[in-house]
Scaffold this motif. Structure first.
Motif, short mmCIF file in Angstrom:
data_model
loop_
_atom_site.label_atom_id
_atom_site.label_comp_id
_atom_site.label_asym_id
_atom_site.label_seq_id
_atom_site.Cartn_x
_atom_site.Cartn_y
_atom_site.Cartn_z
N UNK A 410 0.81 -1.23 0.00
CA UNK A 410 0.00 0.00 0.00
C UNK A 410 0.84 1.27 0.00
N UNK A 411 2.15 1.15 0.30
CA UNK A 411 3.06 2.30 0.38
C UNK A 411 2.65 3.28 1.48
N UNK A 412 1.92 2.76 2.49
CA UNK A 412 1.47 3.58 3.61
C UNK A 412 2.39 3.38 4.80
N UNK A 413 2.69 4.46 5.53
CA UNK A 413 3.53 4.36 6.72
C UNK A 413 2.78 3.64 7.83
N UNK A 414 3.46 2.65 8.47
CA UNK A 414 2.82 1.84 9.50
C UNK A 414 3.71 1.77 10.74
N UNK A 415 3.05 1.51 11.88
CA UNK A 415 3.75 1.41 13.16
C UNK A 415 3.36 0.11 13.84
N UNK A 416 4.31 -0.36 14.69
CA UNK A 416 4.05 -1.58 15.47
C UNK A 416 4.92 -1.52 16.72
N UNK A 417 4.46 -2.16 17.81
CA UNK A 417 5.23 -2.23 19.05
C UNK A 417 5.92 -3.56 19.16
N UNK A 418 7.16 -3.52 19.66
CA UNK A 418 7.92 -4.74 19.95
C UNK A 418 8.28 -4.72 21.43
N UNK A 419 7.79 -5.72 22.16
CA UNK A 419 8.06 -5.80 23.60
C UNK A 419 9.47 -6.31 23.81
N UNK A 420 10.31 -5.52 24.44
CA UNK A 420 11.71 -5.91 24.65
C UNK A 420 12.03 -6.03 26.13
N UNK A 421 11.01 -6.08 26.98
CA UNK A 421 11.25 -6.15 28.42
C UNK A 421 11.85 -7.49 28.83
N UNK A 422 11.68 -8.53 27.99
CA UNK A 422 12.19 -9.85 28.33
C UNK A 422 13.49 -10.17 27.63
N UNK A 423 14.06 -9.19 26.96
CA UNK A 423 15.29 -9.44 26.22
C UNK A 423 16.44 -9.81 27.14
#
Length: 667
Positions: A410-423
């Motif tokens: 779609x060439x649309x800007x998208x966002x997502x969360x990545x949980x890194x508390x358990x890294x």
């Protein structure tokens, strides 16, 4: 040495002009530099504020560079013009150390450059070199003061050590960066920001034609360290290049006989060490290394196979974490522009709202418009939302990394969360007082230092049994001995000559006896000579004579006699000759008597014979000692002399020791 007082320069002169730090010497700011280097530097100095009593009577100028507007924060840049006649050291050791005899191109041999009439020092003092004394009275316009104060003012700023930045540019356009110091010198600027300033100055002032062969070149000695780690070793393993390579500085020459092929092979040897071999050989004796390797294997989206892969990933990860100076809240990785009209508290609130909206999406990718609409329920200022959405991409907020991408379909800007508390293990109960980004960076720096110390710097006896690990100290030593770097600033810019003529000229000196035999070590770099459109050969001779007299200290009595390869009359027009040949070699001689021709070059008279065990046969700036029998010089490190206390009263090189040992004994 008496300290120079520069405390008064922390504040702007009343009514004085301030220049933007980040824009200083960018194209068009503060002016367009359209001439040659010696013309551009004079153009820049016209904009500075003249100063007195900084460097024993040398002409000096100051520039106030604005770091922040609210609150107002400035630093001072000083430019000091050092005439060769007033200098305590007419020869430049930095030119000598960067010179290689194997280079036959006349424009490349720095030691065979003639001594210029002037050089210009660019100094940004640190707090230590700008100690508070009554000298600020002179700067603030107060003429009151004792004789002791006046004496203190005459200390030499350019001889002090520990500046935030100190670079020197010869009048011919060649130069050297002598030092930069960042936050570890209590600076408000990071080292890379100071380096950016130096690079902009050199880029803005260079302006030489591409085809002249006399491009501006700058050298530096790479001794950069970060938290007791050598950056050239860390960055060499991670990127295959030194830290300064991000500004275009490359291998110039190595110390202790190190060549460029040796340097490249040393980097490749360490980069290619398999991590599985590290775990196998060191895991039993060092339990921390396998834990560190596993930690970053889990974090990386790509498999890490070699030591080079590991260091590259760790340093790249470091660039995405918050800087030490901005760790105050969960949104520490959001970089606030100094002109941002929103307070940090409002930015933080907007970031929290956006993260909460993404958290409700349960780890799926959400379009920018969808995130923006969800956040507008709580934040009515759409400008603030747009600013934060732009700043949040691929940054850490609290226990999450905010990922951003362009949807390939779609060439649309998208966002997502990545949980890194358990890294990381044992990272529970994260609090706002100690944000995760800060703790992660501290852990990362700790891990980098641990690997640096126990793999690159100190190998255990058990590890050295394996052949591949015995090569690490040798390769690391070669990388550390590669100190002298050079940047060629190119020559894409040509001076604005209008309808005038531009020719390239160098000179060939003959002796005063009258023979045609040349007495020069090498031709000076070709210089640009600007002439009127209808100039004659006689005009060219006069202009070359004037130019080289003003440029080089040893040519102050230079007389032009003829142009090599041209059988012309003085009345002939240069315009007719330029079409055939635009480069000229002008023959002449020095009239002044008593001048030693060797003394007019940067390398001077050097009769030292260097023949070291490491293979070096030239002065590379490292500490040396001479044999008391044959006068051959060798590195103290190569002959196992660690410090001054170890220097013997009589030193013999290995060759002389061998000869003495085989002499027949006396009866």
């Amino acid at each position: 040495m008496t300290q120079v007082n520069l405390s008064g320069f922390k504040k702007r002169k009343r009514g004085g002009r301030a220049f933007g730090f980040k824009a200083f010497c960018k194209p068009g700011y503060p002016v367009d530099f359209n001439g040659l280097f010696h013309q551009n530097i004079n153009t820049l100095l016209e904009l500075g504020s003249p100063e007195t009593n900084l460097c024993s009577g040398m002409q000096s100028w100051s520039f106030q560079l604005e770091l922040h507007r609210q609150p107002s924060v400035h630093i001072s840049l000083f430019i000091i013009e050092e005439p060769t006649e007033a200098s305590s050291h007419s020869h430049c050791n930095h030119c000598v150390y960067i010179f290689l005899k194997v280079i036959v191109d006349y424009s490349s041999g720095w030691g065979h450059h003639m001594i210029c009439n002037k050089k210009f020092h660019f100094v940004v003092p640190s707090k230590e070199t700008a100690t508070a004394t009554p000298a600020s009275l002179s700067h603030e316009g107060n003429s009151r003061g004792s004789d002791a104060t006046t004496a203190a003012l005459k200390s030499n700023l350019i001889e002090l050590h520990g500046h935030l930045m100190h670079g020197v540019l010869h009048m011919s356009g060649f130069g050297h960066l002598l030092c930069i110091n960042g936050v570890e010198k209590s600076s408000e600027l990071a080292g890379h920001e100071i380096m950016d300033l130096w690079d902009r100055i050199c880029t803005g002032l260079r302006a030489r034609p591409l085809y002249s062969g006399t491009r501006m070149k700058v050298s530096l000695t790479d001794i950069a360290r970060k938290k007791s780690m050598d950056l050239k070793l860390i960055h060499g393993v991670a990127y295959g290049e030194p830290w300064f390579s991000r500004w275009g500085y490359r291998f110039g020459r190595g110390s202790f006989g190190v060549t460029q092929p040796m340097y490249q092979k040393a980097i490749q040897a360490i980069q290619g060490i398999p991590l599985c071999l590290l775990v196998h050989q060191l895991g039993s004796s060092n339990h921390e290394i396998p834990i560190i390797l596993h930690r970053y294997q889990m974090m990386s989206s790509n498999s890490l196979f070699t030591l080079g892969h590991l260091f590259h990933f760790m340093l790249e990860l470091k660039t995405h974490l918050p800087q030490e100076s901005s760790m105050a809240s969960d949104n520490t990785s959001i970089v606030l522009d100094t002109a941002c009209r929103w307070s940090p508290k409002r930015v933080e609130m907007a970031a929290r709202v956006i993260v909460d909206a993404l958290r409700k999406a349960e780890h799926r990718w959400v379009s920018r418009q969808e995130v923006r609409d969800a956040a507008r329920v709580y934040i009515g200022d759409t400008g603030l939302l747009d600013f934060v959405l732009k700043s949040l991409g691929n940054h850490i907020v609290g226990n999450y990394t905010v990922r951003r991408r362009v949807n390939p379909v779609t060439k649309v800007l998208e966002y997502c969360l990545e949980d890194i508390s358990c890294t990381f293990p044992n990272q529970d109960n994260l609090s706002h007082i100690d944000p995760w980004g800060q703790r992660m960076k501290l852990q990362l720096m700790k891990d980098i230092f641990y690997l640096y110390k126990y793999i690159l710097n100190e190998q255990s006896p058990a590890a050295l049994i394996t052949k591949i690990f015995t090569a690490i100290p040798v390769a690391a030593r070669i990388i550390l001995d590669t100190k002298h770097l050079i940047k060629d600033y190119g020559g894409e810019l040509c001076p604005n000559i209008g309808e005038n003529l531009m020719v390239l000229c160098t000179i060939w000196l003959r002796d005063n006896i009258g023979t045609n035999e040349g007495i020069m070590k090498a031709l000076p770099p070709y210089e640009v000579i600007i002439l009127p459109a209808y100039a004659t050969v006689e005009d060219l001779k006069k202009e070359v004579q004037r130019f080289f007299r003003e440029m080089y200290w040893g040519l102050r009595s230079f007389i032009v006699e003829s142009i090599i390869g041209l059988n012309t009359k003085d009345s002939d027009l240069i315009l007719k000759l330029v079409q055939v040949q635009s480069q000229f070699v002008v023959k002449g001689r020095i009239v002044e008597k008593g001048i030693n021709i060797d003394e007019i070059y940067e390398c001077g008279i050097n009769n030292h014979i260097i023949d070291c065990l490491c293979g070096a046969n030239e002065d590379d700036g490292e500490r040396m000692i001479s044999c008391d029998i044959c006068d051959v010089w060798q590195h103290t490190r190569c002959v196992r002399i660690a410090n001054d206390e170890d220097v013997p009263h009589v030193f013999l090189c290995s060759s002389c020791e061998h000869d003495i040992a085989h002499l027949p004994s006396l009866p």
